[in-house]
Scaffold this motif. Structure first.
Motif, short mmCIF file in Angstrom:
data_model
loop_
_atom_site.label_atom_id
_atom_site.label_comp_id
_atom_site.label_asym_id
_atom_site.label_seq_id
_atom_site.Cartn_x
_atom_site.Cartn_y
_atom_site.Cartn_z
N PRO A 254 0.72 -1.16 0.14
CA PRO A 254 -0.14 -0.22 0.08
C PRO A 254 0.93 1.30 0.03
CG PRO A 254 -0.91 -1.46 1.72
CD PRO A 254 0.46 -2.10 1.17
N ARG A 255 1.89 1.39 0.54
CA ARG A 255 2.95 2.35 0.61
C ARG A 255 3.34 2.85 -0.91
NH1 ARG A 255 2.92 2.81 5.37
NH2 ARG A 255 2.32 4.91 4.63
N LEU A 256 3.17 2.13 -1.92
CA LEU A 256 3.37 2.45 -3.25
C LEU A 256 2.57 3.85 -3.71
CD1 LEU A 256 3.43 -0.68 -5.73
CD2 LEU A 256 5.05 1.08 -4.93
N TYR A 257 1.43 3.89 -3.03
CA TYR A 257 0.46 5.20 -3.38
C TYR A 257 0.78 6.36 -2.46
CZ TYR A 257 -1.66 1.41 -5.83
OH TYR A 257 -1.73 0.05 -6.60
N ASP A 258 1.82 6.23 -1.52
CA ASP A 258 2.07 7.34 -0.79
C ASP A 258 2.15 8.77 -1.39
OD1 ASP A 258 2.05 5.79 1.45
OD2 ASP A 258 4.48 5.96 1.61
N ASP A 259 2.45 8.79 -2.62
CA ASP A 259 2.62 10.10 -3.36
C ASP A 259 1.41 10.50 -4.21
OD1 ASP A 259 5.23 10.43 -1.93
OD2 ASP A 259 6.11 9.33 -3.73
N LEU A 260 0.38 9.57 -4.12
CA LEU A 260 -0.67 9.79 -5.00
C LEU A 260 -1.22 11.16 -5.25
CD1 LEU A 260 -2.79 7.98 -6.80
CD2 LEU A 260 -4.30 7.99 -4.69
N GLU A 261 -1.21 11.78 -4.11
CA GLU A 261 -1.91 13.19 -4.30
C GLU A 261 -1.09 14.09 -5.40
OE1 GLU A 261 -4.71 13.74 -2.84
OE2 GLU A 261 -4.82 15.95 -3.52
N ARG A 262 0.12 13.74 -5.54
CA ARG A 262 1.07 14.57 -6.52
C ARG A 262 0.47 14.10 -7.93
NH1 ARG A 262 7.27 12.80 -7.61
NH2 ARG A 262 7.53 14.04 -9.42
N TRP A 263 -0.03 13.04 -8.13
CA TRP A 263 -0.31 12.51 -9.63
C TRP A 263 -1.77 12.57 -9.69
CZ3 TRP A 263 3.99 12.65 -11.87
CH2 TRP A 263 5.27 12.08 -11.38
N ALA A 264 -2.53 12.56 -8.76
CA ALA A 264 -4.16 12.54 -8.89
C ALA A 264 -4.61 13.14 -7.89
CB ALA A 264 -4.63 11.14 -9.09
N PRO A 265 -4.48 14.65 -7.97
CA PRO A 265 -4.89 15.63 -6.71
C PRO A 265 -6.51 15.33 -6.40
CG PRO A 265 -3.94 16.89 -8.05
CD PRO A 265 -3.95 15.55 -8.96
N GLY A 266 -6.74 15.07 -5.08
CA GLY A 266 -8.26 14.95 -4.81
C GLY A 266 -8.64 13.36 -4.85
N ALA A 267 -7.68 12.44 -4.99
CA ALA A 267 -8.24 10.98 -5.49
C ALA A 267 -8.80 10.65 -4.27
CB ALA A 267 -7.03 10.44 -5.73
N ILE A 268 -9.83 9.83 -4.60
CA ILE A 268 -10.66 9.08 -3.15
C ILE A 268 -9.94 7.90 -2.99
CG2 ILE A 268 -12.89 8.06 -2.73
CD1 ILE A 268 -13.02 11.03 -3.28
N ARG A 269 -9.73 7.55 -1.66
CA ARG A 269 -9.03 6.31 -1.55
C ARG A 269 -10.03 5.48 -0.44
NH1 ARG A 269 -3.35 6.49 -0.46
NH2 ARG A 269 -2.27 8.15 -1.37
N ARG A 270 -9.84 4.27 -1.00
CA ARG A 270 -10.69 3.12 -0.36
C ARG A 270 -9.52 1.93 0.02
NH1 ARG A 270 -16.08 5.58 -0.66
NH2 ARG A 270 -16.53 5.86 -2.78
N THR A 271 -10.00 1.36 1.21
CA THR A 271 -9.16 0.13 1.53
C THR A 271 -10.13 -0.85 1.84
OG1 THR A 271 -8.92 0.97 3.75
CG2 THR A 271 -7.07 1.39 2.35
N LEU A 272 -9.41 -2.11 1.54
CA LEU A 272 -10.25 -3.39 1.78
C LEU A 272 -9.50 -4.42 2.49
CD1 LEU A 272 -13.15 -4.04 0.68
CD2 LEU A 272 -12.22 -4.77 -1.46
N PRO A 273 -9.87 -4.99 3.38
CA PRO A 273 -9.02 -5.94 3.94
C PRO A 273 -9.43 -7.28 3.25
CG PRO A 273 -10.88 -5.58 5.41
CD PRO A 273 -11.12 -4.54 4.15
N ALA A 274 -8.59 -7.49 2.05
CA ALA A 274 -8.74 -8.45 1.25
C ALA A 274 -7.54 -8.89 0.45
CB ALA A 274 -10.12 -8.12 0.17
N GLY A 275 -7.50 -9.85 -0.29
CA GLY A 275 -6.25 -10.35 -1.14
C GLY A 275 -6.32 -9.41 -2.43
N HIS A 276 -5.43 -10.28 -3.55
CA HIS A 276 -5.34 -9.57 -4.58
C HIS A 276 -6.53 -9.56 -5.64
CE1 HIS A 276 -2.73 -7.68 -8.06
NE2 HIS A 276 -3.31 -8.78 -8.73
N TRP A 277 -7.06 -10.55 -5.71
CA TRP A 277 -8.27 -10.84 -6.77
C TRP A 277 -9.42 -10.55 -6.49
CZ3 TRP A 277 -3.66 -13.32 -8.45
CH2 TRP A 277 -3.56 -13.30 -9.77
N ILE A 278 -9.59 -9.07 -5.93
CA ILE A 278 -10.97 -8.57 -5.23
C ILE A 278 -11.99 -8.61 -6.40
CG2 ILE A 278 -10.32 -7.33 -3.39
CD1 ILE A 278 -9.73 -4.84 -5.05
N PRO A 279 -11.81 -8.57 -8.00
CA PRO A 279 -13.04 -8.65 -8.60
C PRO A 279 -13.69 -9.94 -8.61
CG PRO A 279 -11.00 -7.79 -9.95
CD PRO A 279 -10.61 -8.19 -8.53
#
Ligand code: NAP
Length: 584
Positions: A254-279
């Motif tokens: 999840p740390r990969l998205y630490d700088d998200l605000e720089r690339w997508a200002p105002g992005a909405i963040r959601r987290t889910l206690p789940a593994g990779h294949w969430i679809p």
């Protein structure tokens, strides 16, 4: 639900033919679902079916996957530029006059980040929902920053993600991945997905998996090294972004998205206690979040995102609280509501459950429903579990809170009194754990059960034999169940409050005395608890913390913690206190 009922067409672009599936009314906003690796569009079956009632849903097999043809030669045929050509060819066909809402998972998300950050797609994308797939440009900058200015924390992050990316190195080796996928790995993959990721059903992955995986290795080889070495400096999103991060993803930190605000200002963040294949594992939740995001963007109104404490953990989660009509249960329902959960407030009294659902909504619950059930009645609880499962889905957090008080000596307590207390306080918890806990375990995506015990569970008293016995049993049940469910990612917490100012004192029964004396004792207890003044809201906050931290036992109020210490280090003192007449 499958994509079988979908209308299919072929779209020709850059020497390949793409298989495109459509569901729903083309007059509605178009949602384009892009699959990842190793996958085909069928990974979206469950989500697409749920979205098709409101949107025009489009999904296509990425080149070289499913029923789309592969480029020749393969090398150089999977660059992000070519994948962007494909995307534009698809949207020009399915939605020529209106921008589309883009949703990507895994490599579908990696390539969608490219689509939403390059100039030539401007005006063609209305919104982007990303899950489990970062932009390679953002990733490249993330690595550069940590390499150029290393601190122990940053080096730890690099090493952590480096370890999670083991498969990326393997996919860069020549021929071996193809041999593995077309051989034993391809045959075993469906079983691996079921075991490791708890992906349900037999209809997925499709038989094209070995070929998809062999072709898709070029996604990595054609893009990773070049982009990570030379990331674009201007990779900013030109459409609103929603990021969904499954926190138990074994491939991405999840740390990969630490700088998200720089690339997508105002992005909405959601987290889910789940593994990779969430679809495949969390289609309900994804369909809900995609619907909410797309609808908000279409209506040009802000996305309703909870800002309460722990909103990142409980946003959108389904939380069921029993005994929610009053006291601790009502406060817990509101606290989960404030954290953006979907709340089911259960009580034997319909009116008070309805009131709690209203309060939970006012606190911020994305949705809240009232349900009537008597926790001591097995049939009533079975019907509740059926209704909840059908109407709202599998419960993520269960709070077995309903309980009643009963005071009086052992010989004054009749067998009917015992039955009543044990039926509600113990059997109520057993029914809840059995019915909702089983569904959680079958879903295989973790969850949490909170059982409200009491300090009375370890503090003996000659005035509370039945109540204390019921609560001691709840505490032990919680510990046993915690051990049993540990391997399935389901946490179990026992919460042990001391004296909390709620209605329990005015509804508790005092046996062995006449009605007037019982009334007098109720009044005194209520006054005493009022003077003590410990609010149920503080217990509610501790309940949320217990889930976030996965605590086994939580002692709430100083007297509960004091009694716990005495029970461990000076049990004799606690036994002496047990002999005293209660002050009530
Ligand atoms: P409360 O204000 O009386 O709330 C309990 C709620 O549970 C009430 O709405 C009650 O409905 C409902 N309920 C009772 N029996 C039920 C049943 N069979 N099925 C469905 N709902 C039922 O009490 P509270 O203090 O918040 O108690 C909540 C939990 O905390 C209980 O398990 C209690 O033992 C525990 N606890 C409380 C304290 C304290 O000091 N307050 C301390 C330690 C532990 P009715 O009003 O219709 O009965």
């Amino acid at each position: 639900m499958t994509l079988t009922g979908a209308r299919e067409r072929r779209v020709r672009t850059g020497g390949v033919e793409l298989c495109v599936a459509e569901l729903g009314d083309p007059e509605q906003p178009t949602v384009v679902l892009v699959h990842g690796y190793p996958d085909s569009k069928e990974v979206w079956s469950e989500v697409a079916g749920r979205l098709a009632g409101r949107f025009h849903v489009v999904s296509y097999d990425v080149r070289g996957h499913g029923r789309s043809t592969a480029p020749e030669p393969l090398r150089g045929g999977f660059t992000l530029e070519k994948l962007t050509d494909d995307f534009l060819a698809v949207v020009d066909t399915v939605s020529p006059d209106r921008p589309v809402h883009l949703v990507g998972h895994d490599w579908g998300s990696v390539q969608s980040w490219e689509f939403v950050t390059v100039k030539r797609t401007e005006g063609r994308i209305a919104s982007f929902t990303s899950m489990s797939g970062p932009s390679l440009d953002h990733f490249g900058h993330w690595i550069k920053q940590r390499v150029s200015r290393p601190t122990p924390r940053r080096v730890g992050q690099l090493l952590g993600q480096g370890a999670k990316s083991w498969y990326v190195y393997l996919l860069h080796t020549p021929v071996l991945p193809e041999l593995a996928w077309r051989g034993p790995l391809g045959r075993r993959w469906p079983g691996i997905l079921r075991r490791m990721e708890k992906v349900p059903g037999d209809d997925y992955p499709t038989p094209s998996l070995p070929a998809d995986a062999a072709h898709g290795a070029w996604l990595y080889r054609d893009n990773i090294r070049s982009r990570l070495r030379h990331p674009r400096a201007d990779a900013r999103a030109h459409a609103p972004v929603q990021l969904i991060t499954p926190v138990e993803d074994v491939f991405l930190s999840p740390r990969l998205y630490d700088d998200l605000e720089r690339w997508a200002p105002g992005a909405i963040r959601r987290t889910l206690p789940a593994g990779h294949w969430i679809p495949r594992t969390r289609p309900d939740q994804l369909a809900d979040w995609i619907t909410e995001f797309v609808t908000s963007v279409e209506d040009e109104r802000p996305v309703p995102v909870a800002s309460g404490r722990h909103a990142d953990r409980f946003g959108g989660q389904l939380v069921l609280v029993t005994g929610a009509g009053s006291g601790i249960g009502r406060a817990a329902a509101c606290a989960f509501g404030e954290a953006g959960a979907r709340v089911v407030a259960v009580d034997r009294d319909t009116e008070s459950a309805v009131r709690t659902a209203e309060l939970a909504r006012l606190s911020g619950a994305r949705r809240a429903w009232a349900e009537t059930a008597d926790v001591s009645d097995e049939r009533s609880m079975e019907k509740l579990a059926e209704r909840v499962g059908e109407a709202y889905g599998v419960v993520d957090v269960l709070v077995n809170n309903a309980g009643i008080g009963l005071s009086g000596s052992f010989f004054a307590t009749t067998t009917d009194d015992w039955r009543e207390v044990l039926d509600v306080n113990l059997w109520g918890v057993i029914h809840g754990c059995r019915l909702f806990g089983r569904l959680m375990a079958e879903r295989g995506q973790g969850g949490h059960i909170v059982n409200i015990a009491s300090a009375a569970a370890y503090q003996p008293s000659k005035a509370l034999p039945a109540y204390s016995t019921s609560k001691a049993a709840v505490l032990m049940l919680s510990e046993c169940l915690r051990a049993e469910l540990a391997g399935q990612g389901i946490g179990v917490s026992a919460v042990c409050p001391g004296f909390v100012h709620t209605n329990i004192t005015s509804t508790a029964r005092f046996v062995g005395v006449d009605a007037a004396e019982e009334q007098r004792r109720r009044g005194r207890a209520t006054r005493w608890y009022g003077l003590r003044g410990y609010p149920p809201e503080k217990v509610a906050a501790a309940i949320l913390r217990a889930v976030v931290r996965d605590q086994a036992v939580v002692h709430i109020t100083p007297e509960a913690r004091g009694a716990r210490l005495l029970s461990r280090f000076a049990p004799g003192a606690l036994r002496a206190i047990a002999r005293l007449d209660p002050p009530l």
